[in-house]
Design a protein around this motif. Structure first.
Motif, PDB file in Angstrom:
ATOM      1  N   LEU A 147       0.874  -1.169   0.000  1.00 54.95           N
ATOM      2  CA  LEU A 147       0.000   0.000   0.000  1.00 54.95           C
ATOM      3  C   LEU A 147       0.911   1.219   0.000  1.00 54.95           C
ATOM      4  CD1 LEU A 147      -2.811   1.208   0.112  1.00 54.95           C
ATOM      5  CD2 LEU A 147      -2.761   0.989   2.605  1.00 54.95           C
ATOM      6  N   GLY A 148       1.311   1.613  -1.200  1.00 55.46           N
ATOM      7  CA  GLY A 148       2.301   2.666  -1.383  1.00 55.46           C
ATOM      8  C   GLY A 148       3.536   2.095  -2.044  1.00 55.46           C
ATOM      9  N   VAL A 149       3.941   2.697  -3.166  1.00 52.94           N
ATOM     10  CA  VAL A 149       5.116   2.217  -3.896  1.00 52.94           C
ATOM     11  C   VAL A 149       6.064   3.389  -4.131  1.00 52.94           C
ATOM     12  CG1 VAL A 149       5.891   0.703  -5.763  1.00 52.94           C
ATOM     13  CG2 VAL A 149       3.530   0.626  -5.059  1.00 52.94           C
ATOM     14  N   GLY A 150       6.296   4.164  -3.049  1.00 46.20           N
ATOM     15  CA  GLY A 150       7.309   5.213  -3.096  1.00 46.20           C
ATOM     16  C   GLY A 150       8.653   4.616  -2.727  1.00 46.20           C
ATOM     17  N   GLU A 151       9.506   5.420  -2.095  1.00 46.11           N
ATOM     18  CA  GLU A 151      10.841   4.939  -1.731  1.00 46.11           C
ATOM     19  C   GLU A 151      10.762   3.724  -0.806  1.00 46.11           C
ATOM     20  OE1 GLU A 151      14.867   6.369   0.670  1.00 46.11           O
ATOM     21  OE2 GLU A 151      13.425   7.890   0.013  1.00 46.11           O
ATOM     22  N   ILE A 152       9.882   3.802   0.200  1.00 44.75           N
ATOM     23  CA  ILE A 152       9.782   2.699   1.159  1.00 44.75           C
ATOM     24  C   ILE A 152       9.197   1.459   0.489  1.00 44.75           C
ATOM     25  CG2 ILE A 152       8.692   1.908   3.284  1.00 44.75           C
ATOM     26  CD1 ILE A 152       8.689   4.851   4.217  1.00 44.75           C
ATOM     27  N   GLY A 153       8.048   1.610  -0.153  1.00 50.74           N
ATOM     28  CA  GLY A 153       7.398   0.467  -0.774  1.00 50.74           C
ATOM     29  C   GLY A 153       8.277  -0.220  -1.801  1.00 50.74           C
ATOM     30  N   THR A 154       9.011   0.573  -2.567  1.00 47.48           N
ATOM     31  CA  THR A 154       9.901  -0.001  -3.581  1.00 47.48           C
ATOM     32  C   THR A 154      10.995  -0.835  -2.939  1.00 47.48           C
ATOM     33  OG1 THR A 154       9.448   1.793  -5.133  1.00 47.48           O
ATOM     34  CG2 THR A 154      11.483   0.551  -5.469  1.00 47.48           C
ATOM     35  N   GLU A 155      11.613  -0.307  -1.887  1.00 46.11           N
ATOM     36  CA  GLU A 155      12.690  -1.048  -1.217  1.00 46.11           C
ATOM     37  C   GLU A 155      12.156  -2.300  -0.528  1.00 46.11           C
ATOM     38  OE1 GLU A 155      15.820  -0.677  -1.449  1.00 46.11           O
ATOM     39  OE2 GLU A 155      16.050   1.303  -2.318  1.00 46.11           O
ATOM     40  N   ILE A 168       2.085  -7.560  -5.057  1.00 48.42           N
ATOM     41  CA  ILE A 168       0.963  -6.812  -5.610  1.00 48.42           C
ATOM     42  C   ILE A 168       1.004  -5.415  -4.989  1.00 48.42           C
ATOM     43  CG2 ILE A 168      -0.453  -8.863  -6.009  1.00 48.42           C
ATOM     44  CD1 ILE A 168      -2.064  -8.110  -3.508  1.00 48.42           C
ATOM     45  N   ALA A 169       0.310  -4.473  -5.590  1.00 49.38           N
ATOM     46  CA  ALA A 169       0.334  -3.103  -5.085  1.00 49.38           C
ATOM     47  C   ALA A 169      -1.003  -2.430  -5.313  1.00 49.38           C
ATOM     48  CB  ALA A 169       1.447  -2.295  -5.763  1.00 49.38           C
ATOM     49  N   LEU A 170      -1.270  -1.417  -4.488  1.00 50.56           N
ATOM     50  CA  LEU A 170      -2.410  -0.540  -4.714  1.00 50.56           C
ATOM     51  C   LEU A 170      -1.875   0.867  -4.936  1.00 50.56           C
ATOM     52  CD1 LEU A 170      -5.891  -0.528  -3.298  1.00 50.56           C
ATOM     53  CD2 LEU A 170      -4.638   1.620  -3.156  1.00 50.56           C
ATOM     54  N   ARG A 171      -2.293   1.503  -6.047  1.00 49.73           N
ATOM     55  CA  ARG A 171      -1.804   2.832  -6.410  1.00 49.73           C
ATOM     56  C   ARG A 171      -2.973   3.704  -6.860  1.00 49.73           C
ATOM     57  NH1 ARG A 171       3.463   2.331 -10.182  1.00 49.73           N
ATOM     58  NH2 ARG A 171       4.031   4.211  -9.017  1.00 49.73           N
ATOM     59  N   GLN A 172      -2.817   4.994  -6.667  1.00 54.84           N
ATOM     60  CA  GLN A 172      -3.834   5.927  -7.154  1.00 54.84           C
ATOM     61  C   GLN A 172      -3.990   5.813  -8.661  1.00 54.84           C
ATOM     62  OE1 GLN A 172      -5.625   6.867  -4.175  1.00 54.84           O
ATOM     63  NE2 GLN A 172      -5.981   8.505  -5.638  1.00 54.84           N
ATOM     64  N   ARG A 173      -2.875   5.613  -9.344  1.00 52.66           N
ATOM     65  CA  ARG A 173      -2.902   5.454 -10.810  1.00 52.66           C
ATOM     66  C   ARG A 173      -2.305   4.090 -11.147  1.00 52.66           C
ATOM     67  NH1 ARG A 173       0.814   9.202 -12.900  1.00 52.66           N
ATOM     68  NH2 ARG A 173       0.239   8.341 -14.933  1.00 52.66           N
ATOM     69  N   PRO A 174      -3.129   3.072 -11.299  1.00 46.43           N
ATOM     70  CA  PRO A 174      -2.599   1.731 -11.567  1.00 46.43           C
ATOM     71  C   PRO A 174      -1.761   1.635 -12.834  1.00 46.43           C
ATOM     72  CG  PRO A 174      -4.915   1.635 -10.965  1.00 46.43           C
ATOM     73  CD  PRO A 174      -4.585   3.090 -11.163  1.00 46.43           C
ATOM     74  N   ASP A 175      -1.996   2.550 -13.792  1.00 46.44           N
ATOM     75  CA  ASP A 175      -1.267   2.500 -15.054  1.00 46.44           C
ATOM     76  C   ASP A 175       0.023   3.314 -15.021  1.00 46.44           C
ATOM     77  OD1 ASP A 175      -2.551   4.930 -14.822  1.00 46.44           O
ATOM     78  OD2 ASP A 175      -3.157   5.043 -16.931  1.00 46.44           O
ATOM     79  N   ALA A 176       0.387   3.894 -13.871  1.00 43.21           N
ATOM     80  CA  ALA A 176       1.620   4.684 -13.772  1.00 43.21           C
ATOM     81  C   ALA A 176       2.828   3.777 -13.984  1.00 43.21           C
ATOM     82  CB  ALA A 176       1.698   5.356 -12.405  1.00 43.21           C
ATOM     83  N   PRO A 177       3.948   4.347 -14.471  1.00 40.63           N
ATOM     84  CA  PRO A 177       5.161   3.528 -14.660  1.00 40.63           C
ATOM     85  C   PRO A 177       5.568   2.832 -13.362  1.00 40.63           C
ATOM     86  CG  PRO A 177       5.430   5.702 -15.658  1.00 40.63           C
ATOM     87  CD  PRO A 177       4.142   5.748 -14.888  1.00 40.63           C
ATOM     88  N   ARG A 178       5.990   1.610 -13.493  1.00 40.00           N
ATOM     89  CA  ARG A 178       6.354   0.828 -12.311  1.00 40.00           C
ATOM     90  C   ARG A 178       7.810   1.061 -11.931  1.00 40.00           C
ATOM     91  NH1 ARG A 178       2.965  -4.848 -13.103  1.00 40.00           N
ATOM     92  NH2 ARG A 178       0.975  -3.834 -13.626  1.00 40.00           N
ATOM     93  N   PRO A 179       8.107   1.048 -10.634  1.00 40.39           N
ATOM     94  CA  PRO A 179       9.500   1.256 -10.210  1.00 40.39           C
ATOM     95  C   PRO A 179      10.426   0.205 -10.802  1.00 40.39           C
ATOM     96  CG  PRO A 179       8.008   1.416  -8.342  1.00 40.39           C
ATOM     97  CD  PRO A 179       7.199   0.903  -9.487  1.00 40.39           C
ATOM     98  N   ASP A 180      11.648   0.625 -11.114  1.00 37.80           N
ATOM     99  CA  ASP A 180      12.629  -0.302 -11.673  1.00 37.80           C
ATOM    100  C   ASP A 180      12.883  -1.450 -10.703  1.00 37.80           C
ATOM    101  OD1 ASP A 180      12.857   1.299 -13.887  1.00 37.80           O
ATOM    102  OD2 ASP A 180      14.676   2.326 -13.190  1.00 37.80           O
ATOM    103  N   VAL A 187      -1.550  -4.730 -10.101  1.00 41.43           N
ATOM    104  CA  VAL A 187      -1.660  -3.398  -9.507  1.00 41.43           C
ATOM    105  C   VAL A 187      -3.143  -3.037  -9.433  1.00 41.43           C
ATOM    106  CG1 VAL A 187      -1.055  -0.965  -9.672  1.00 41.43           C
ATOM    107  CG2 VAL A 187       0.588  -2.704 -10.409  1.00 41.43           C
ATOM    108  N   PHE A 188      -3.613  -2.751  -8.237  1.00 42.19           N
ATOM    109  CA  PHE A 188      -5.013  -2.433  -7.989  1.00 42.19           C
ATOM    110  C   PHE A 188      -5.191  -0.918  -7.915  1.00 42.19           C
ATOM    111  CE2 PHE A 188      -4.204  -6.611  -6.404  1.00 42.19           C
ATOM    112  CZ  PHE A 188      -5.390  -7.328  -6.468  1.00 42.19           C
ATOM    113  N   GLY A 189      -6.343  -0.431  -8.319  1.00 43.07           N
ATOM    114  CA  GLY A 189      -6.714   0.960  -8.125  1.00 43.07           C
ATOM    115  C   GLY A 189      -7.461   1.126  -6.817  1.00 43.07           C
ATOM    116  N   PRO A 190      -7.688   2.375  -6.378  1.00 38.44           N
ATOM    117  CA  PRO A 190      -8.372   2.625  -5.104  1.00 38.44           C
ATOM    118  C   PRO A 190      -9.761   2.005  -5.030  1.00 38.44           C
ATOM    119  CG  PRO A 190      -7.354   4.633  -5.933  1.00 38.44           C
ATOM    120  CD  PRO A 190      -7.235   3.623  -7.026  1.00 38.44           C
ATOM    121  N   ASP A 191     -10.412   1.839  -6.172  1.00 39.68           N
ATOM    122  CA  ASP A 191     -11.752   1.254  -6.182  1.00 39.68           C
ATOM    123  C   ASP A 191     -11.741  -0.243  -5.892  1.00 39.68           C
ATOM    124  OD1 ASP A 191     -10.407   0.909  -8.631  1.00 39.68           O
ATOM    125  OD2 ASP A 191     -12.279   0.495  -9.679  1.00 39.68           O
TER     126      ASP A 191
END
Length: 324
Positions: A147-155, A168-180, A187-191
């Motif tokens: 739940l969150g794929v920023g610096e912490i979620g990515t690591e 798996i992940a939940l993101r505000q924008r499921p189609d956003a580029p994925r972290p390297d 990837v799930f959306g908020p809905d």
């Protein structure tokens, strides 16, 4: 330039902060009386802080740089700052917090707390001599929900992936580029929050706290969870509903929780908030005092970031990690 450091943790790395190309005039809040601190706030070109009250924030010069010593400025009265104040942040906490998350997940999944307590009580209880002791599951092959794929979620994801977990992940924008480097199975959306929680064996909460995210994990979400779910919150306490989490743990509807962030704050004497006392009797929890990112390397790297921005400011060049 005149630089004031009010954060007592980063002040312990004063030597690294001062490794700038030019010499500057430094003040440290711990060495100042109330009147001197107020004068220093008004006169500082750069304030390095983790916390600023509204009165302190309003004292800054309109052209000052406020360098917060972590990723968030949620403990700074940003609305009280003069409009011209620039705010920068720093990071480097992701890898340290990821280690904490994996440690906590392993402790809970492998019953480390219970086994340790039994050993200290002189009991030798294993599946070999006690049929009531369960086999403990491995992390390999289970699903980690981010739940969150920023610096912490990515690591966290990178470490979990190396252990053989499915991500798996939940993101505000499921189609956003994925972290390297992250192989996200879905990837799930908020809905689809309930579906996301239901699919997770370990759920790691690392999204920022805002009015939109407050209570994201509540009674409905925990009701959708598997009985073996472990929730690990390294974001802010308010992202998870306190009552809902307590009830799910106390009633055994989920397997456990690692809580590093809390509802309420310690008092001036260092006593833990009431929420800690509430959860402390629960054997299916790992409780820590918001210290998951407190590795020495984190603060060494943060001090280097701040020193670099001081050099950029002195040279009139664009700053790094500007958040306002």
């Amino acid at each position: 330039m005149r630089i004031l450091v009010t954060d007592p943790i980063i002040a312990r790395f004063a030597e690294l902060l001062a490794r700038t190309e030019r010499e500057h005039e430094w003040s440290f809040a711990a060495e100042l009386g109330p009147a001197e601190l107020e004068d220093s706030l008004r006169g500082a070109d750069i304030v390095i802080a983790s916390v600023l009250t509204a009165q302190q924030a309003s004292s800054l010069r309109p052209d000052a740089l406020l360098h917060v010593t972590g990723a968030g400025a949620d403990r700074v009265s940003v609305d009280a700052l003069p409009p011209g104040v620039t705010i920068c942040n720093t990071g480097h906490h992701g890898a340290a917090i990821a280690e904490h998350v994996v440690m906590t997940a392993l402790m809970l999944r492998r019953r480390a707390l219970q086994a340790d307590a039994q050993m200290r009580a002189g009991e030798w209880r294993t599946i070999g001599n006690d049929a009531s002791i369960p086999f403990h599951p491995m992390l390999r092959g289970t699903t980690l929900g981010l739940l969150g794929v920023g610096e912490i979620g990515t690591e966290v994801g990178r470490l979990a992936q190396a252990l053989g977990m499915r991500l798996i992940a939940l993101r505000q924008r499921p189609d956003a580029p994925r972290p390297d480097g992250l192989d996200l199975a879905e990837v799930f959306g908020p809905d689809r929050l309930l579906d996301f929680v239901a699919a997770s064996d370990v759920l790691v909460v690392s999204i920022p706290l805002s009015e939109r995210t407050r209570g994201t994990i509540g009674a409905a979400e925990l009701a959708a969870a598997k009985p073996e779910l472990v929730v690990i919150n390294v974001a802010r306490g308010g992202v998870v509903d306190e009552d809902a989490l307590f009830d799910a743990l106390a009633e055994g509807r989920i397997a456990g929780a690692g809580i590093d962030v809390w509802w309420g704050a310690p008092d001036a004497d260092g006593h833990a908030p009431a929420s800690v006392e509430r959860f402390s009797p629960l054997a299916n929890t790992v409780l820590t005092p918001h210290h998951s990112g407190h590795a020495r390397q984190v603060f060494e790297l943060r001090a280097a970031d701040i020193a670099r921005n001081i050099d950029l400011r002195a040279a009139g060049l664009p700053l790094e990690r500007v958040i306002r």
